[in-house]
Design an enzyme around this catalytic site. Structure first.
Site, short mmCIF file in Angstrom:
data_model
loop_
_atom_site.label_atom_id
_atom_site.label_comp_id
_atom_site.label_asym_id
_atom_site.label_seq_id
_atom_site.Cartn_x
_atom_site.Cartn_y
_atom_site.Cartn_z
N TYR A 14 93.47 19.05 27.71
CA TYR A 14 92.63 20.03 28.66
C TYR A 14 91.23 20.42 28.00
CZ TYR A 14 91.60 24.80 27.93
OH TYR A 14 90.05 26.59 28.25
N ASP A 37 89.19 34.34 27.68
CA ASP A 37 87.81 33.77 27.46
C ASP A 37 86.70 34.17 27.66
OD1 ASP A 37 86.50 31.63 26.52
OD2 ASP A 37 88.24 30.20 27.41
N ASP A 97 79.81 26.88 20.02
CA ASP A 97 81.00 26.53 19.07
C ASP A 97 82.06 27.47 19.43
OD1 ASP A 97 79.51 24.88 16.32
OD2 ASP A 97 78.18 26.38 16.68
N ASP A 100 89.85 28.28 20.49
CA ASP A 100 90.64 28.19 21.08
C ASP A 100 91.60 28.28 20.17
OD1 ASP A 100 89.20 28.19 23.93
OD2 ASP A 100 90.75 26.64 24.89
#
Lengths: 127, 127
Positions: A14, A37, A97, A100
């Site tokens: 990813y 996201d 920063d 996930d």
């Protein structure tokens, strides 16, 4: 269930593929995956909408590089990892920063992704 | 909604109070909070069960210290942060990499906590 090694390999792919390899990056997701996201934004469901998310992200920046900044924490079929995102916008390098959180199917494909970050915290990389 | 500053202060209090201040630590949670630590283990619901979780954690170790290892990523009324957990068991210091994901109510109290870590990854601190 996906093994911890499969999950860690998917995370590394990813991070590596996101900058320039849209098709290979999309293949990391299950067909019906969901992406939020950042957390709080509308859900993207399925590879078409996730591909559109990739396009939008890259349309806003000259380039975007991801850098994992700590170990992947695997828990069952889920994982979380810290990273810095390095977008270049109008020739200026920024940094954010991000953490996930992902879940995975038995084949090690991403079934959900939630990205924790605050757009207000984006800052010049040398600032 | 809790402000990012409230959320960051709650996380710092969580890290600081966990080792020895059970009552003050429990006060960081909403009355009906849910804790899943680690992710995949049974949910602890409400302060009584969360207090029992604290007791069990501390019964397994001589001491447990938490160390935040990166910035708190705030997204709306949720946040994620990386840390290392430093338990001492039978006189030996261990370390584990953990990411906690929390949600907060309007008063900045924790309403849910999910902790991403793998017991198999615990290792001697000097190993």
């Amino acid at each position: 269930m996906a093994t911890p090694d499969q999950i860690r390999a998917a995370v590394d792919s990813y991070v590596e593929l996101f900058p320039t390899e849209q098709d290979a990056w999309l293949e990391l997701f299950a067909a019906d995956a969901q992406v939020e996201d950042p957390v709080g934004s509308p859900l993207r469901s399925g590879r078409d909408e996730i591909g559109a998310f990739w396009q939008e992200s890259h349309a806003m920046a000259d380039s975007i590089r991801l850098e994992r900044t700590g170990p992947v924490r695997v828990a069952g079929n889920e994982a979380a990892f810290p990273m810095q995102v390095h977008p270049v916008v109008g020739g200026t390098a920024f940094v954010m920063d991000v953490i996930d959180v992902m879940s995975f199917d038995d084949d090690g494909r991403i079934t959900s992704l939630r990205a924790f970050w605050d757009p207000a915290e984006m800052r010049p990389a040398n600032g």
